[in-house]
Design a protein around this motif. Structure first.
Motif, short mmCIF file in Angstrom:
data_model
loop_
_atom_site.label_atom_id
_atom_site.label_comp_id
_atom_site.label_asym_id
_atom_site.label_seq_id
_atom_site.Cartn_x
_atom_site.Cartn_y
_atom_site.Cartn_z
N GLU A 194 0.81 -1.23 0.00
CA GLU A 194 0.00 0.00 0.00
C GLU A 194 0.84 1.27 0.00
OE1 GLU A 194 -3.37 0.52 -0.39
OE2 GLU A 194 -3.20 -1.58 -0.95
N GLU A 195 1.92 1.25 0.79
CA GLU A 195 2.79 2.44 0.90
C GLU A 195 3.37 2.80 -0.46
OE1 GLU A 195 5.73 1.86 3.91
OE2 GLU A 195 4.28 1.91 5.54
N GLU A 196 3.82 1.77 -1.18
CA GLU A 196 4.41 2.00 -2.50
C GLU A 196 3.39 2.59 -3.47
OE1 GLU A 196 7.01 -0.73 -5.41
OE2 GLU A 196 7.30 -1.10 -3.27
N LYS A 197 2.16 2.06 -3.40
CA LYS A 197 1.09 2.59 -4.25
C LYS A 197 0.84 4.06 -3.96
CE LYS A 197 -1.90 -1.40 -5.13
NZ LYS A 197 -3.11 -2.06 -4.64
N ILE A 252 2.94 6.24 -2.61
CA ILE A 252 4.09 7.05 -3.07
C ILE A 252 4.01 7.26 -4.58
CG2 ILE A 252 6.60 7.03 -3.41
CD1 ILE A 252 6.79 5.80 -0.55
N ASN A 253 3.68 6.21 -5.31
CA ASN A 253 3.55 6.33 -6.77
C ASN A 253 2.43 7.30 -7.15
OD1 ASN A 253 5.64 4.56 -7.29
ND2 ASN A 253 4.32 2.77 -7.44
N ARG A 254 1.34 7.24 -6.41
CA ARG A 254 0.21 8.13 -6.67
C ARG A 254 0.61 9.59 -6.41
NH1 ARG A 254 -4.49 5.90 -3.44
NH2 ARG A 254 -4.01 4.05 -4.64
N VAL A 255 1.33 9.80 -5.32
CA VAL A 255 1.79 11.15 -4.97
C VAL A 255 2.79 11.66 -6.00
CG1 VAL A 255 3.14 12.47 -3.28
CG2 VAL A 255 1.31 10.97 -2.50
N SER A 256 3.72 10.81 -6.40
CA SER A 256 4.72 11.19 -7.40
C SER A 256 4.04 11.61 -8.71
CB SER A 256 5.67 10.02 -7.65
OG SER A 256 6.54 10.30 -8.72
N ASP A 257 3.07 10.80 -9.16
CA ASP A 257 2.34 11.12 -10.40
C ASP A 257 1.56 12.43 -10.26
OD1 ASP A 257 3.30 8.78 -11.50
OD2 ASP A 257 1.43 7.64 -11.21
N TYR A 258 0.92 12.60 -9.10
CA TYR A 258 0.14 13.82 -8.84
C TYR A 258 1.04 15.06 -8.89
CZ TYR A 258 -1.90 17.42 -5.75
OH TYR A 258 -2.34 18.60 -5.20
N THR A 310 9.26 10.79 2.64
CA THR A 310 9.16 10.72 1.18
C THR A 310 7.95 11.50 0.69
OG1 THR A 310 10.22 8.54 1.25
CG2 THR A 310 9.08 9.13 -0.79
N LEU A 311 6.81 11.33 1.38
CA LEU A 311 5.60 12.08 0.99
C LEU A 311 5.85 13.59 1.13
CD1 LEU A 311 2.88 9.86 2.74
CD2 LEU A 311 3.43 9.93 0.29
N ALA A 312 6.46 13.99 2.23
CA ALA A 312 6.72 15.41 2.46
C ALA A 312 7.68 15.96 1.40
CB ALA A 312 7.30 15.63 3.86
N ALA A 313 8.69 15.17 1.03
CA ALA A 313 9.65 15.62 0.02
C ALA A 313 8.97 15.85 -1.33
CB ALA A 313 10.78 14.60 -0.11
N TYR A 314 8.11 14.92 -1.71
CA TYR A 314 7.38 15.08 -2.98
C TYR A 314 6.48 16.31 -2.97
CZ TYR A 314 8.56 10.82 -5.56
OH TYR A 314 9.21 9.86 -6.30
#
Length: 197
Positions: free
Chosen positions: A2-5, A7-13, A59-63
């Protein structure tokens, strides 16, 4: 996982948001800088023995730390934190975790005043470029960005003086930053000093 999903969603956003809504004269604060900060929190986080959960927050905060630039230049951190909260809440992150991410984002506001280990890590990651061999390239990009976004124009000599003052007064907060990044940053300080001799 779930965490990876997430992060990928946040990166794409973030990538899509910055591509579509970031003002065109953002030569420094762009997706490239975001990815550098993400890489920075991973490197510093690993050397700081953070947990998987803490690494997720970082990682979320960095993105998300600079997405407020899509709305305004000065004071973008508060907007970034608000936008991050909205996105993360709607993607299932708990309110406690959302708050941690938001506090990390707010800690990157200059002058940096981090209050805990995670905030120290993201602050050091945000200035990771101070320690890179390509530092002067980043500085030139920021000079141009300031000129075109907030009407702050400097001669190259004035800009070198501002950068020298910034680098010499700046201190890394983490053990990794003080042990490794500081030494590399000092090479860039030396390069700047040489320009004045």
């Amino acid at each position: 996982m779930e965490e990876e999903k997430l992060i990928n969603r946040v990166s794409d956003y973030v990538e899509e948001l910055l591509e579509k809504e970031l003002p065109e004269h953002m030569y420094f604060h762009n997706f490239e800088h975001t990815l550098l900060v993400v890489a920075g929190v991973k490197i510093i986080g690993e050397h700081s023995q953070v947990s998987e959960q803490e690494m997720l927050i970082l990682t979320l905060a960095a993105y998300l730390h600079d997405i407020g630039y899509t709305r305004q230049y000065i004071g973008h951190e508060a907007i970034s934190a608000e936008m991050a909260g909205n996105f993360l809440s709607s993607n299932g992150l708990s309110s406690v975790e959302v708050e941690q991410v938001q506090q990390c984002i707010l800690a990157t506001k200059y002058p940096q005043l981090p209050h805990n280990n995670l905030q120290k890590i993201i602050c050091d990651a945000d200035f990771y470029h101070f320690a890179l061999p390509a530092y002067t390239d980043f500085a030139v990009r920021l000079k141009r960005e300031w000129e075109e976004n907030i009407n702050l124009a400097y001669s190259y000599r004035e800009w070198d003086a501002i950068n020298l003052k910034m680098l010499t007064s700046h201190q890394y907060f983490t053990g990794y930053g003080r042990q490794f990044l500081q030494k590399r940053k000092e090479r860039n300080i030396e390069k700047l000093i040489q320009r004045f001799t």
